[in-house]
Scaffold this motif. Structure first.
Motif, short mmCIF file in Angstrom:
data_model
loop_
_atom_site.label_atom_id
_atom_site.label_comp_id
_atom_site.label_asym_id
_atom_site.label_seq_id
_atom_site.Cartn_x
_atom_site.Cartn_y
_atom_site.Cartn_z
N PRO A 144 0.82 -1.22 0.00
CA PRO A 144 0.00 0.00 0.00
C PRO A 144 0.85 1.27 0.00
CG PRO A 144 -0.89 -1.59 1.55
CD PRO A 144 0.45 -2.12 1.12
N GLN A 145 1.97 1.27 0.75
CA GLN A 145 2.84 2.44 0.78
C GLN A 145 3.48 2.68 -0.58
OE1 GLN A 145 5.47 1.31 3.94
NE2 GLN A 145 4.11 2.03 5.57
N ALA A 146 3.97 1.59 -1.19
CA ALA A 146 4.61 1.72 -2.49
C ALA A 146 3.63 2.21 -3.55
CB ALA A 146 5.21 0.37 -2.91
N LYS A 147 2.42 1.69 -3.51
CA LYS A 147 1.41 2.10 -4.48
C LYS A 147 1.04 3.56 -4.29
CE LYS A 147 -2.83 0.35 -6.58
NZ LYS A 147 -3.87 -0.72 -6.53
N ALA A 148 0.96 4.01 -3.02
CA ALA A 148 0.65 5.42 -2.75
C ALA A 148 1.77 6.33 -3.24
CB ALA A 148 0.40 5.62 -1.25
N ILE A 149 3.02 5.91 -3.01
CA ILE A 149 4.16 6.70 -3.48
C ILE A 149 4.13 6.82 -5.00
CG2 ILE A 149 6.67 6.68 -3.75
CD1 ILE A 149 6.88 5.62 -0.89
N TYR A 150 3.88 5.71 -5.66
CA TYR A 150 3.84 5.71 -7.13
C TYR A 150 2.72 6.62 -7.64
CZ TYR A 150 3.39 4.07 -11.93
OH TYR A 150 3.32 4.01 -13.30
N THR A 151 1.56 6.52 -7.02
CA THR A 151 0.42 7.32 -7.45
C THR A 151 0.68 8.81 -7.29
OG1 THR A 151 -1.12 5.54 -6.85
CG2 THR A 151 -2.04 7.75 -7.10
N CYS A 152 1.31 9.20 -6.19
CA CYS A 152 1.56 10.62 -5.90
C CYS A 152 2.75 11.18 -6.67
CB CYS A 152 1.80 10.82 -4.40
SG CYS A 152 0.38 10.46 -3.37
N SER A 153 3.66 10.33 -7.10
CA SER A 153 4.90 10.78 -7.75
C SER A 153 4.74 10.66 -9.26
CB SER A 153 6.09 9.95 -7.25
OG SER A 153 6.17 9.99 -5.84
N THR A 154 4.16 11.65 -9.87
CA THR A 154 3.85 11.58 -11.30
C THR A 154 5.11 11.49 -12.17
OG1 THR A 154 3.74 14.00 -11.36
CG2 THR A 154 1.67 12.81 -11.04
N SER A 155 6.24 11.90 -11.64
CA SER A 155 7.48 11.82 -12.41
C SER A 155 7.89 10.37 -12.65
CB SER A 155 8.61 12.55 -11.68
OG SER A 155 8.80 12.03 -10.38
N LEU A 156 7.34 9.43 -11.86
CA LEU A 156 7.67 8.02 -12.05
C LEU A 156 6.87 7.39 -13.18
CD1 LEU A 156 7.69 6.79 -8.31
CD2 LEU A 156 9.60 7.69 -9.66
N HIS A 157 5.74 7.98 -13.53
CA HIS A 157 4.80 7.34 -14.45
C HIS A 157 5.36 7.21 -15.87
CE1 HIS A 157 1.29 8.70 -11.64
NE2 HIS A 157 2.19 7.92 -11.04
N GLY A 158 6.20 8.15 -16.27
CA GLY A 158 6.72 8.12 -17.63
C GLY A 158 8.05 7.40 -17.77
N MET A 159 8.54 6.82 -16.69
CA MET A 159 9.83 6.13 -16.74
C MET A 159 9.71 4.77 -17.41
SD MET A 159 11.42 6.88 -12.95
CE MET A 159 12.90 5.95 -13.43
#
Length: 270
Positions: free
Chosen positions: A138-153
């Motif tokens: 759940p923590q990792a998923k929340a971090i990924y969701t909030c950190s939009t800079s990760l989405h395009g990697m």
């Protein structure tokens, strides 16, 4: 009256007695664990020097856990080869991290719909920055969701990595891996070098053996306990979904999903 005065004086005398300072256990300067349970003797003879780097985006709650595996990775690799950034959202106005995340050679190990098996990455195009999110699922998923800079990697995943050696923790499902094991497996594949798998896992083995020798017991996964009617708690919706997805994944690929010791998947797609 004199009795009250004597009693008051006695309490004042007791209150003025200096307390003995607590006896602190010696702490290892390298791993920051009590010397009696230090695992540094199991580290590689010399810190390993991969071409690339491991970058951990660590949830702040991870630092409070006493049996963490990320420090084993940090001290097992040469200085500068394992970077740790703490927070719940990234890059948090950190220029160094912004540069790493924007680098075309950076890979995010995360089970998204766009992830490809890490074996498909060409090692000659490296050295790579391998980004991992360190926390519960759940923590990792929340971090990924909030950190939009990760989405395009560029995103990668582990398909099959065997059974976890972290046997003193109850894993969510069979085949789940700790942060250390996930990073080591990915690093071994990217570097095409089994030394990382062979040497960096030794501190984890030493930790587990010490705990088992001092009263700890081997833990089966929640998946195993549930399937054998041994799990003592009600199953939550998230775990129930994870188990169903694991069944579907096994049927399709004959291999279990990967996750850390607190439930972060590393091979299933969302």
């Amino acid at each position: 009256m004199s009795e009250v005065l004597l009693e008051t004086t006695a309490w004042e005398d007791l209150a003025n007695i200096p307390a003995d300072p607590p006896k602190m256990r010696p702490i290892c300067a390298k791993c920051c664990r009590p010397a009696a349970v230090c695992w540094c003797s199991a580290l590689p003879p010399q810190p390993l020097v991969p071409r690339g780097r491991i970058v951990l985006l660590q949830h702040p709650a991870e630092e409070k856990r006493s049996l963490r595996t990320a420090p084993m990775l940090s001290v097992g690799l040469a200085p500068g080869k394992c970077l740790i950034y703490k927070g719940k959202k990234f890059p948090r106005q950190d220029l160094e991290l912004e540069t790493i995340l924007a680098d075309k050679r950076s890979l995010l190990l995360y089970p998204s719909a766009h992830s490809v098996p890490i074996e498909q990455i060409d090692p000659s195009e490296g050295p790579y920055n391998l980004i991992l999110i360190d926390g519960t699922w759940p923590q990792a998923k929340a971090i990924y969701t909030c950190s939009t800079s990760l989405h395009g990697m560029r995103q990668v995943k582990l398909i099959s990595s065997g059974t976890s050696s972290y046997i003193i923790r109850t894993q969510p499902t069979d085949g789940c891996l700790s942060t250390l094991e996930t990073a080591v497996e990915a690093l071994s594949i990217l570097e095409r070098d089994d030394r990382y798998r062979d040497q960096l896992l030794q501190p984890l083995h030493a930790l587990c053996q010490f705990q088992l020798a001092n009263g700890a017991v081997t833990h089966q996964s929640k998946e195993f306990l549930i399937r054998h009617n041994q799990y003592p708690k009600l199953i939550g919706r998230r775990l129930n979904r994870l188990l169903k997805r694991a069944d579907n994944f096994k049927d399709e690929h004959d291999a279990p999903p990967q996750a850390d010791d607190e439930g972060r998947e590393t091979s299933l797609e969302n």
